[in-house]
Design a protein around this motif. Structure first.
Motif, PDB file in Angstrom:
ATOM      1  N   ASN A  56       0.957  -1.395   0.156  1.00 40.50           N
ATOM      2  CA  ASN A  56       0.136  -0.055   0.061  1.00 40.50           C
ATOM      3  C   ASN A  56       1.066   1.255   0.061  1.00 40.50           C
ATOM      4  O   ASN A  56       0.547   2.265  -0.884  1.00 40.50           O
ATOM      5  CB  ASN A  56      -0.949   0.135   1.317  1.00 40.50           C
ATOM      6  N   SER A  59       3.377   1.230  -3.397  1.00 39.26           N
ATOM      7  CA  SER A  59       2.663   1.799  -4.628  1.00 39.26           C
ATOM      8  C   SER A  59       2.295   3.329  -4.615  1.00 39.26           C
ATOM      9  O   SER A  59       1.852   3.886  -5.734  1.00 39.26           O
ATOM     10  CB  SER A  59       1.395   0.786  -5.025  1.00 39.26           C
ATOM     11  N   SER A  60       2.519   3.826  -3.625  1.00 39.30           N
ATOM     12  CA  SER A  60       1.897   5.386  -3.216  1.00 39.30           C
ATOM     13  C   SER A  60       3.229   5.997  -2.543  1.00 39.30           C
ATOM     14  O   SER A  60       2.746   6.752  -1.558  1.00 39.30           O
ATOM     15  CB  SER A  60       0.608   5.276  -2.759  1.00 39.30           C
ATOM     16  N   VAL A  63       2.973   9.850  -1.079  1.00 36.67           N
ATOM     17  CA  VAL A  63       2.264  10.157   0.064  1.00 36.67           C
ATOM     18  C   VAL A  63       3.210  10.603   1.069  1.00 36.67           C
ATOM     19  O   VAL A  63       2.919  11.452   1.820  1.00 36.67           O
ATOM     20  CB  VAL A  63       1.426   9.077   0.733  1.00 36.67           C
ATOM     21  N   THR A 179       2.228  18.427  -6.735  1.00 37.50           N
ATOM     22  CA  THR A 179       1.339  17.455  -7.349  1.00 37.50           C
ATOM     23  C   THR A 179       0.513  17.985  -8.382  1.00 37.50           C
ATOM     24  O   THR A 179       0.608  17.087  -9.555  1.00 37.50           O
ATOM     25  CB  THR A 179       0.292  17.044  -6.057  1.00 37.50           C
ATOM     26  N   THR A 204       6.664  12.967  -8.474  1.00 32.74           N
ATOM     27  CA  THR A 204       5.059  12.589  -8.299  1.00 32.74           C
ATOM     28  C   THR A 204       4.490  11.505  -9.467  1.00 32.74           C
ATOM     29  O   THR A 204       3.766  10.742  -9.052  1.00 32.74           O
ATOM     30  CB  THR A 204       4.317  13.930  -8.325  1.00 32.74           C
ATOM     31  N   MET A 208       4.464   7.217  -9.348  1.00 38.35           N
ATOM     32  CA  MET A 208       3.310   6.552  -9.458  1.00 38.35           C
ATOM     33  C   MET A 208       3.106   5.855 -10.696  1.00 38.35           C
ATOM     34  O   MET A 208       2.543   4.422 -10.563  1.00 38.35           O
ATOM     35  CB  MET A 208       2.196   7.835  -9.649  1.00 38.35           C
TER      36      MET A 208
END
Length: 256
Positions: A56, A59-60, A63, A179, A204, A208
């Protein structure tokens, strides 16, 4: 500047904001793993694994950039309202020294907070969930690859909050640079190749789109290749230099 950093360290460590910030993050990651552990009792539930939990964040990783901006907001957004900047300048500290001091203090507290959150995240996943711990190494490598630009996001946030009069304006300027602009350029790049080349170097976007992991065995990370790792490091350190230069330039021009 050293005395200013000591005073800020004392102020922040004696306040509740950094502990509340870190505590909320710790509660979120532990609660997520506890929920997965509870769901393991459900028949045919395939996601109560260390791999799924850590994927989680893997893959991100973007954050981390967002959390960096929130951290600076928590630590320094009220400096103008409280008169902290005026008092520091009145005592003879240069505005550039203020900027550098805030960056160093923010990064130090951010790293301490991140270490604690990651330790609880990984530790609770390994203790509560099943499966191989190979993803622990993947996550640590991913966080290390994202760390330079995360620091750059801290520097940008300090510059924004120090030079713009309203914290909410500063935050939206920060969000736009980190972002919104990369995502817009990525969309334009779908039709315009030169723009796509620029967008592909924005953290960013590449964190992703160039990281893939799922439960079926797929695990592809851009930092596992020399070119991908170079992209992470070059973009990260370039961001630090550019944002620091912009912050130092704006420091002397800002009305307190």
């Amino acid at each position: 500047m050293l005395n200013y950093m000591k005073s800020e360290w004392y102020r922040i460590s004696r306040g509740k904001e950094i502990y509340l910030f870190t505590g909320i993050l710790c509660a979120i990651v532990v609660a997520a793993n506890v929920l997965l552990c509870v769901m393991a009792a459900t028949p045919d539930f395939p996601y109560s694994t260390v791999r799924f939990s850590l994927s989680n964040l893997l893959s991100s990783l973007g954050v981390l950039f967002f959390v960096a901006g929130i951290l600076v907001w928590v630590l320094f957004a009220d400096d103008r309202k409280d008169g902290t900047l005026k008092n520091a300048v009145a005592y003879g500290l240069s505005r550039r020294s203020l900027f550098v001091g805030k960056c160093i203090v923010s990064v130090a507290f951010g790293l301490a907070s991140m270490v604690l959150v990651l330790a609880l995240y990984i530790g609770s996943a390994v203790l509560l969930l099943e499966g191989s711990t190979e993803s622990v190494v993947w996550l640590l490598k991913g966080v290390a690859a994202a760390l330079p630009f995360t620091v750059a996001c801290v520097v940008l946030a300090v510059a924004a909050f120090a030079t713009l009069s309203k914290p909410i304006t500063a935050f939206w300027v920060w969000v736009s640079i980190v972002t919104i602009i990369p995502l817009v350029l990525n969309m334009i790049g779908l039709a315009v190749e030169p723009v796509a080349a620029v967008a592909s170097w924005m953290p960013t976007n590449f964190f992703m789109h160039e990281v893939a992991i799922n439960q079926s065995g797929l695990a592809q990370f851009l930092w596992d290749t020399p070119v991908g790792l170079a992209k992470c490091l070059i973009s990260g350190f370039t961001g630090i230099v550019v944002f620091a230069a912009a912050g130092l330039w704006r420091a002397d021009k800002t009305e307190l």
